[in-house]
Design a protein around this motif. Structure first.
Motif, PDB file in Angstrom:
ATOM      1  N   VAL A 135      91.867  30.721  42.007  1.00 38.86           N
ATOM      2  CA  VAL A 135      91.179  31.215  40.822  1.00 38.86           C
ATOM      3  C   VAL A 135      91.128  30.116  39.776  1.00 38.86           C
ATOM      4  O   VAL A 135      91.780  29.062  39.908  1.00 38.86           O
ATOM      5  CB  VAL A 135      91.892  32.460  40.240  1.00 38.86           C
ATOM      6  N   SER A 136      90.350  30.377  38.725  1.00 39.63           N
ATOM      7  CA  SER A 136      90.306  29.521  37.550  1.00 39.63           C
ATOM      8  C   SER A 136      90.904  30.280  36.374  1.00 39.63           C
ATOM      9  O   SER A 136      91.023  31.514  36.390  1.00 39.63           O
ATOM     10  CB  SER A 136      88.865  29.107  37.243  1.00 39.63           C
ATOM     11  N   VAL A 137      91.271  29.544  35.355  1.00 42.53           N
ATOM     12  CA  VAL A 137      91.810  30.175  34.157  1.00 42.53           C
ATOM     13  C   VAL A 137      90.772  31.131  33.578  1.00 42.53           C
ATOM     14  O   VAL A 137      89.611  30.767  33.396  1.00 42.53           O
ATOM     15  CB  VAL A 137      92.218  29.109  33.122  1.00 42.53           C
ATOM     16  N   GLY A 138      91.173  32.345  33.300  1.00 41.45           N
ATOM     17  CA  GLY A 138      90.275  33.356  32.750  1.00 41.45           C
ATOM     18  C   GLY A 138      89.608  34.221  33.796  1.00 41.45           C
ATOM     19  O   GLY A 138      88.968  35.224  33.449  1.00 41.45           O
ATOM     20  N   ASP A 139      89.732  33.852  35.073  1.00 46.92           N
ATOM     21  CA  ASP A 139      89.097  34.651  36.122  1.00 46.92           C
ATOM     22  C   ASP A 139      89.871  35.945  36.353  1.00 46.92           C
ATOM     23  O   ASP A 139      91.114  35.973  36.246  1.00 46.92           O
ATOM     24  CB  ASP A 139      89.039  33.867  37.432  1.00 46.92           C
ATOM     25  N   PRO A 140      89.169  37.016  36.699  1.00 44.73           N
ATOM     26  CA  PRO A 140      89.874  38.260  37.020  1.00 44.73           C
ATOM     27  C   PRO A 140      90.458  38.218  38.423  1.00 44.73           C
ATOM     28  O   PRO A 140      89.862  37.668  39.347  1.00 44.73           O
ATOM     29  CB  PRO A 140      88.772  39.318  36.915  1.00 44.73           C
TER      30      PRO A 140
END
Length: 850
Positions: A314-319
């Motif tokens: 995931v990336s930062v801020g991804d759900p």
């Protein structure tokens, strides 16, 4: 061996203080008969009152123990939408229930009852009932098996009702005081495989317990019994010492035989009772000392926690969607997880978690409860989903125990921007496995790779598929062949009458020529007489009517003095009047002609409205600018402008599928998944085989969260496979044409070959299949789409009602409208979950008819 239960209504008739139609009361009991020392349920149904329910009346029956069980509303409602007009009907019945126990045989009186609300009241008259005394018997034994040790509050334990029978039984009724304790939860034993299930009263509800059967030999008296056992799981939620009255049963046992009126032997049955021994239970409260903060009232043994993540890169801020599965030997229905941001949860510095408690769903097959929720990673330093803690109280050892889940490794990167190259047409993702690692839709669409973002050809934008559901045109297609068939039928059935009329007219003309010939009587009379007889014969009249006049003419023809003279004008006029009366027909239109006139009024060509092509060109131009824009934020704003430009055009031309897809693509580019799904659904409603709509809708559905129920094809869709390629309007047109062909082939045309009637059978079969498919194409509920992102599915039509679904619904969720009430609609998800949404957040797939 099943007891007969029915409602004994009409115990009393209700009287009203104000209006006989405003409110009513009705008393009823739900037992076959009433016996001493056997509790029964007394119900009072109140109609005509509004929610919230009125206060229950105070019920006291002299000599009886009365316990109020509660009130339950029974809501009956229906809603119909026909041609854009909605009609709604709703009725609420409040049912108040009491458990009544008559300690001795005799007659008891129920006093008058009153229910009042906001100036409206209803009163019942006094009623009475008889409680019968039932003798005991040694041929039947009943007892209760309970744990011999002290219990803990909230602990679930096994309880068995054991019933021993030495004779055949017909009807029976149990009274188990344990099941009716206040705060007691009763459920069937899991995995119970009894030969059948029997209903027991458990407070205000009924619980069905499995029945198992075996043979039992009493070593004391050597008697053999048939043993019936009913296994239950009971949870007591109140601490203290409980003295339980004995368990009781009343049953009809075989007592002998008798002969019926035909002389045959029949078994006779008499009513007997049996009761067990009183019992005492000690329920201890849970210890306060040493209670961990992660304890959420879970009581049982063997609890375990399992956590799974929807993705690990995931990336930062991804759900990230987490699925937590809780297993254990204890009640799961009311359990929740500890606060996710509390001790043993997810650190608030690293994760954003849902506020409040997370609702879960119990899986009866696996004896587990599943919780699904979405968190967001806040820091690139996160390396795992840390272990989650769960504490339960183990009643077998009297201690609190804590279990933790296994950590889930994560790979967290920085956020990525989406470039213009992502907005291209590409093959749609075909499966869930093919999109591992791609973000879910959580209100925004991260990439458009795989979506067909092309616009329709300008000349095809306003095109409509062939077919029609216009009632006027369909009326013409049905009415035209019917008119032709009725004309043919009328001609066939009136053929003889029309031939007779031609013969009558010919005979009348012959008579007219004979009367107008102006010849002497000796020459004219034979022709006149012959013509009159011919006219009487073909018109079905009696020739004797003119016998006197004919004799005068014949006498004149043979009288030498006047034979050379013409027939007198008076005789000619009289003969002409009789002849015209004979030849006259009733002036009435046949039934076929009347039917033709009625059907001809249906043949009216529909009118078509012209669309505003200039507005479409403007919307297409804005869309083209959005495609060419390289800045992401400006591109999204341009797509939003294009969506607003396409929206009124799509609403006005709902039967133009290409225009609907263009609108959906603009909404997709504007990150509006709700209106994109709505537009694609409307396009497929008009043209089921539209490839762009099918591909983009599948692409969007594949990017919705995995926990969201998705609509699928049912058994009827698989059977009527042609509905996937033909719209409802096309099916109506095919049905109308097939009906017309069948009617024309089966009409009784002159000199019609018989084999034409056989050809009409396949035509009528096509008509039945096509028209039936069109009529069955509507679902039980009106299809709709959630167009507002992040709305909560609530348990009632109120903003303060609790959610009924674990997560807020994203835009693009497909639902069915079950009921509409003011500013709220009750909807059903694809898996059957129901709840309430604000009406402004939902739009119907089939647009309203203006």
């Amino acid at each position: 061996m099943v007891s007969i239960r029915f409602a004994l209504t009409a115990l009393v008739s209700a009287t009203l203080a104000q209006s006989a139609s405003a409110a009513t009361l009705a008393l009823s009991v739900e037992s076959e008969s009433i016996h001493a020392n056997m509790p029964f349920t007394l119900s009072l149904s109140a109609k005509g009152f509004e929610e919230p329910p009125p206060a229950p009346p105070d019920l006291a029956i002299e000599g009886c123990e009365v316990t109020y069980l509660g009130v339950s509303p029974n809501v009956a409602s229906s809603i119909q939408i026909i041609n854009g007009r909605r009609s709604e009907w709703r009725e609420v019945t409040f049912v108040y229930r009491w458990r009544v126990l008559a300690p001795a045989a005799g007659r008891y009186t129920i006093p008058p009852l009153q229910v009042a609300q906001a100036g409206l009241e209803a009163n019942s008259r006094a009623a009475s009932f008889d409680a019968a005394e039932v003798p005991s018997t040694e041929h039947m034994v009943v007892r209760m098996e309970l744990p011999e040790r002290p219990l803990w509050v909230g602990e679930t334990f096994d309880a068995t009702v054991e019933w021993l029978l030495a004779r055949d039984v017909r009807n029976y009724e149990f009274s188990v005081p344990l099941f009716n304790l206040e705060g007691a939860d009763v459920a069937p034993s899991p995995g119970g495989l009894g030969i059948r299930k029997v209903a027991f009263s458990a407070g205000a509800r009924q619980v069905e317990l499995p029945l198992s059967q075996s043979t039992f030999l009493d070593e004391g008296d050597g008697r053999s019994y048939e043993r019936f056992a009913f296994d239950a799981r009971v949870t007591l939620n109140r601490a203290g010492t409980v003295d339980l009255p004995p368990v009781r049963v009343v049953a009809q046992l075989r007592s002998g035989t008798s002969r019926d009126s035909w002389g045959f032997r029949r078994a006779t049955y008499d009513l007997f009772r049996a009761e067990g021994a009183p019992r005492r239970l000690t329920v201890r409260p849970l210890p306060v000392a040493g209670r961990p903060p992660t304890f959420v009232n879970a009581i049982g043994t063997g609890f375990a926690l399992d956590v799974q993540a929807s993705r690990t890169v995931v990336s930062v801020g991804d759900p990230v969607e987490l699925t937590v599965r809780l297993r254990g030997d204890g009640p799961l229905l009311g359990l929740s997880l500890p606060p996710l941001d509390g001790p043993g949860g997810l650190p608030s510095t690293h994760f954003t978690v849902p506020e409040g408690s997370v609702a879960g769903a119990v899986d009866e097959e696996t004896s587990s409860k599943r919780f699904t929720f979405t968190v967001r990673v806040k820091s690139a330093e996160v390396r795992e989903i840390p272990p989650l803690a769960f504490t339960f109280f183990d009643p077998s050892v009297g201690e609190y125990r804590t279990v933790t889940s296994e950590p889930v490794a994560l790979s967290v990167g920085t956020a990525q921007l989406v470039g213009v190259d992502d907005v291209v047409a590409a093959p749609a993702v075909a499966s869930q496995a093919a999109r591992d690692g791609q973000p879910d839709v959580g209100g925004a669409i991260a990439t458009l790779v795989g979506a067909d973002m092309s616009l329709s050809a300008p000349q095809a934008t306003l095109g409509t598929p062939w077919g029609t559901d216009d009632p006027r045109l369909l009326g013409a297609l049905y009415g035209g062949p019917l008119i032709a068939a009725l004309v043919s039928l009328w001609m066939t059935r009136s053929r003889g009458r029309r031939a007779r009329n031609r013969t009558v007219r010919q005979a009348l003309r012959t008579l007219e020529r004979a009367l107008d010939a102006g010849q002497p009587a000796r020459q004219a009379v034979p022709g006149i007489v012959a013509a009159m007889r011919r006219l009487a014969d073909v018109s079905g009249n009696d020739p004797d009517e003119t016998s006197g006049l004919v004799e005068q003419l014949e006498t004149r023809a043979f009288d030498p003095a006047v034979a050379a003279q013409q027939v007198p004008a008076e005789s000619v006029a009289e003969l002409r009047g009789i002849a015209q009366r004979w030849a006259r027909r009733p002036a009435k239109a046949p039934a076929a002609a009347l039917s033709i006139g009625l059907l001809a009024t249906l043949v009216v060509l529909p009118d078509f409205a012209a669309a505003e092509t200039s507005s479409i060109d403007a919307a297409r131009e804005i869309y083209g600018s959005a495609i060419e824009e390289t800045d992401r934020l400006r591109r999204v704003r341009l797509f939003a402008n294009a969506e607003r430009a396409f929206r009124p055009l799509a609403e006005a031309n709902s039967d133009s599928p290409e225009l609907q897809v263009d609108w959906g693509n603009a909404a997709l580019g504007a990150q509006d998944a709700g209106r994109a799904v709505l537009a694609y659904r409307r396009a497929l409603n008009a043209e089921p085989d539209n490839e762009r709509a099918r591909a983009n809708l599948a692409w969007l559905r594949d990017r919705l969260p995995v926990w969201l129920p998705q609509p699928g094809d049912g058994a009827l869709d698989s059977l009527l496979f042609w509905r996937e390629r033909l719209a409802k309007a096309q099916l109506h047109l095919i049905g109308a044409l097939a009906f017309g062909i069948g009617v024309l082939l089966s009409a009784p045309w002159p000199r019609r070959p018989r084999w034409l009637g056989a050809i009409a059978v396949p035509a009528f079969l096509v008509w039945a299949l096509a028209t039936g498919s069109a009529l069955l194409s509507g679902d039980a509920y009106e299809d709709a789409v959630v167009v507002v992102d992040g709305v909560a599915l609530r348990s009632a039509d109120s903003a303060g009602a609790s959610p009924t679904f674990a997560n807020p619904l994203p835009g693009g969720t497909e639902v069915g409208i079950v009921e509409a009430r003011d500013a709220w609609v009750r909807v059903a998800l694809a898996d059957g979950t129901r709840g309430w949404l604000a009406a402004s957040s939902v739009q119907a797939v089939k647009p309203a008819i203006h």
